[in-house]
Design a protein around this motif. Structure first.
Motif, short mmCIF file in Angstrom:
data_model
loop_
_atom_site.label_atom_id
_atom_site.label_comp_id
_atom_site.label_asym_id
_atom_site.label_seq_id
_atom_site.Cartn_x
_atom_site.Cartn_y
_atom_site.Cartn_z
N HIS A 1 0.82 -1.03 -0.09
CA HIS A 1 0.16 0.00 0.10
C HIS A 1 0.77 1.21 0.04
O HIS A 1 0.36 2.31 -0.75
CB HIS A 1 -0.88 -0.02 1.25
N MET A 2 2.11 1.25 0.57
CA MET A 2 2.84 2.34 0.88
C MET A 2 4.34 1.82 0.96
O MET A 2 4.70 0.78 1.21
CB MET A 2 2.79 3.33 1.96
N ILE A 3 5.22 2.63 -0.13
CA ILE A 3 6.64 2.26 -0.20
C ILE A 3 7.54 3.52 0.13
O ILE A 3 7.12 4.43 -0.56
CB ILE A 3 7.18 1.61 -1.43
N LEU A 4 8.11 3.44 1.04
CA LEU A 4 9.14 4.48 1.52
C LEU A 4 10.63 3.76 1.77
O LEU A 4 10.61 2.55 1.93
CB LEU A 4 8.94 5.19 2.72
N PHE A 5 11.65 4.81 1.67
CA PHE A 5 12.77 4.41 1.79
C PHE A 5 13.39 4.75 3.10
O PHE A 5 13.17 5.84 3.68
CB PHE A 5 13.70 4.63 0.54
N ASN A 6 14.42 4.01 3.62
CA ASN A 6 15.17 4.37 5.01
C ASN A 6 16.05 5.69 4.50
O ASN A 6 16.25 5.91 3.10
CB ASN A 6 16.01 3.47 5.46
N PRO A 7 16.59 6.25 5.45
CA PRO A 7 17.33 7.52 5.22
C PRO A 7 18.54 7.27 4.09
O PRO A 7 18.70 8.22 3.19
CB PRO A 7 18.01 8.09 6.66
N GLY A 8 19.19 6.21 4.31
CA GLY A 8 20.44 6.04 3.36
C GLY A 8 19.91 5.39 1.85
O GLY A 8 20.80 5.09 0.95
N THR A 10 18.96 2.54 1.25
CA THR A 10 19.39 1.15 0.86
C THR A 10 18.22 0.03 1.06
O THR A 10 18.58 -1.10 0.74
CB THR A 10 20.47 0.84 2.03
N HIS A 11 17.30 0.42 1.95
CA HIS A 11 15.94 -0.39 1.98
C HIS A 11 14.74 0.25 1.65
O HIS A 11 14.54 1.29 1.95
CB HIS A 11 16.24 -1.03 3.33
N ALA A 12 14.07 -0.51 1.15
CA ALA A 12 12.60 0.00 1.11
C ALA A 12 11.70 -0.57 1.92
O ALA A 12 11.83 -1.76 2.38
CB ALA A 12 12.03 -0.59 -0.35
N ILE A 13 10.87 0.20 2.57
CA ILE A 13 9.91 -0.22 3.60
C ILE A 13 8.28 -0.43 3.00
O ILE A 13 7.85 0.56 2.45
CB ILE A 13 10.05 0.58 5.05
N ILE A 14 7.97 -1.72 3.08
CA ILE A 14 6.64 -1.73 2.22
C ILE A 14 5.37 -2.17 3.16
O ILE A 14 5.69 -3.24 3.98
CB ILE A 14 6.88 -2.96 1.10
N ALA A 15 4.46 -1.53 3.38
CA ALA A 15 3.29 -1.95 3.96
C ALA A 15 2.28 -2.45 3.16
O ALA A 15 1.94 -2.18 2.25
CB ALA A 15 2.57 -0.62 4.68
N ASN A 16 1.89 -3.58 3.51
CA ASN A 16 0.85 -4.65 2.87
C ASN A 16 -0.46 -4.48 3.69
O ASN A 16 -0.75 -5.01 4.86
CB ASN A 16 1.39 -5.89 2.97
N VAL A 17 -1.32 -3.63 3.34
CA VAL A 17 -2.63 -3.15 4.19
C VAL A 17 -3.64 -4.24 4.07
O VAL A 17 -4.19 -4.71 5.25
CB VAL A 17 -3.29 -1.88 3.53
N TYR A 23 7.32 -5.43 4.93
CA TYR A 23 8.45 -6.12 4.38
C TYR A 23 9.57 -4.92 4.50
O TYR A 23 9.31 -3.81 4.32
CB TYR A 23 8.28 -6.28 2.85
N VAL A 24 10.88 -5.37 4.71
CA VAL A 24 11.77 -4.57 4.35
C VAL A 24 12.75 -5.24 3.19
O VAL A 24 13.05 -6.18 3.40
CB VAL A 24 12.76 -4.48 5.67
N MET A 25 12.92 -4.49 2.16
CA MET A 25 13.59 -5.15 1.03
C MET A 25 14.82 -4.21 0.59
O MET A 25 14.83 -3.15 0.74
CB MET A 25 12.48 -4.92 -0.37
N ARG A 26 15.72 -4.87 0.40
CA ARG A 26 17.25 -4.55 0.49
C ARG A 26 17.21 -4.01 -0.96
O ARG A 26 16.92 -5.05 -2.00
CB ARG A 26 18.36 -5.58 0.84
N ALA A 27 17.64 -2.90 -1.25
CA ALA A 27 17.56 -2.26 -2.73
C ALA A 27 18.58 -2.97 -3.50
O ALA A 27 18.44 -3.09 -4.78
CB ALA A 27 17.86 -0.94 -2.62
N THR A 73 23.42 -4.36 9.30
CA THR A 73 23.51 -6.08 9.56
C THR A 73 22.04 -6.66 9.37
O THR A 73 22.07 -7.86 9.39
CB THR A 73 23.80 -6.01 10.91
N ASP A 74 21.08 -5.94 8.93
CA ASP A 74 19.84 -6.37 8.52
C ASP A 74 19.26 -7.02 9.77
O ASP A 74 18.71 -8.37 9.63
CB ASP A 74 20.05 -7.51 7.23
#
Length: 204
Positions: A1-8, A10-17, A23-27, A73-74
């Motif tokens: 439903h929404m995708i945002l990235f961490n400050p660096g 390096t990772h996408a944060i994905i909300a599945n409504v 999910y945290v996805m390594r870019a 370190t994930d």
């Protein structure tokens, strides 16, 4: 439903409504390195500016869930929650008829989050750095101040303000908060320009 990235970035944060999973996805390789059911309907999962946590708006169980993050370190850990339906600051049903969290945004120092509520209103949630201290509401604004269905929260470039919008099929509003005093300093009626305001971004 929404995708945002961490400050660096390096990772996408994905909300599945629908499922409630985050999910945290390594870019770098598109690998999902965190997959957890955080509650009923994860409507938004927002990373903090300091890179230490994610705050999830679990819409249908009316809770905010914290995920502690170490992107290097994930390592990720589901930590504190706050039940907005049970909080005394939001107990007046005439002022806060539906305390489901919809959208949120951290302040620049990651110490607070502004959270819109489905039935109208807004809560400012304090986020202590120590995991031993609970998440707590430090300020609350009723539906007469912030209209229902708010789903746009973004801080100004210098971090001094938080912009929030809300709207229905017949209206649209924009609110400006001072993030230091947590006070509402401006309300703009956008109804003549368009209805159902749903999201806000800053220009470059």
């Amino acid at each position: 439903h929404m995708i945002l990235f961490n400050p660096g970035y390096t990772h996408a944060i994905i909300a599945n409504v629908a499922s409630g999973h985050v999910y945290v996805m390594r870019a770098a390789d598109r690998k999902v390195v965190f997959n957890e059911d955080t509650g009923q309907q994860a409507h938004a999962a927002i990373p903090s500016p300091d890179g230490k946590r994610i705050l999830v708006a679990n819409q249908n169980d009316k809770k905010l869930t914290e995920i502690l993050t170490d992107y290097t370190t994930d390592q990720y850990q589901v930590a504190r929650t706050i039940d907005l339906a049970a909080d005394s600051r939001l107990a007046d049903l005439s002022a806060f008829p539906d305390n489901a969290p919809i959208c949120l945004m951290f302040t620049a120092d990651s110490s607070k989050a502004y959270v819109t509520l489905r039935g109208g209103g807004l809560a400012v949630v304090k986020i202590p750095q120590s995991p031993e201290e609970p998440l707590a509401i430090s300020a609350a604004f009723p539906k007469t101040t912030v209209a229902p269905n708010g789903c746009g929260t973004i801080r100004s470039a210098d971090g001094s303000k938080m912009y929030v919008n809300s709207g229905t099929l017949k209206s649209g509003q924009l609110y400006v908060f001072d993030t230091f005093s947590d006070s509402l300093i401006k309300t703009l009626d956008l109804t003549e320009k368009g209805q159902d305001a749903h999201g806000v971004v800053l220009t470059g």
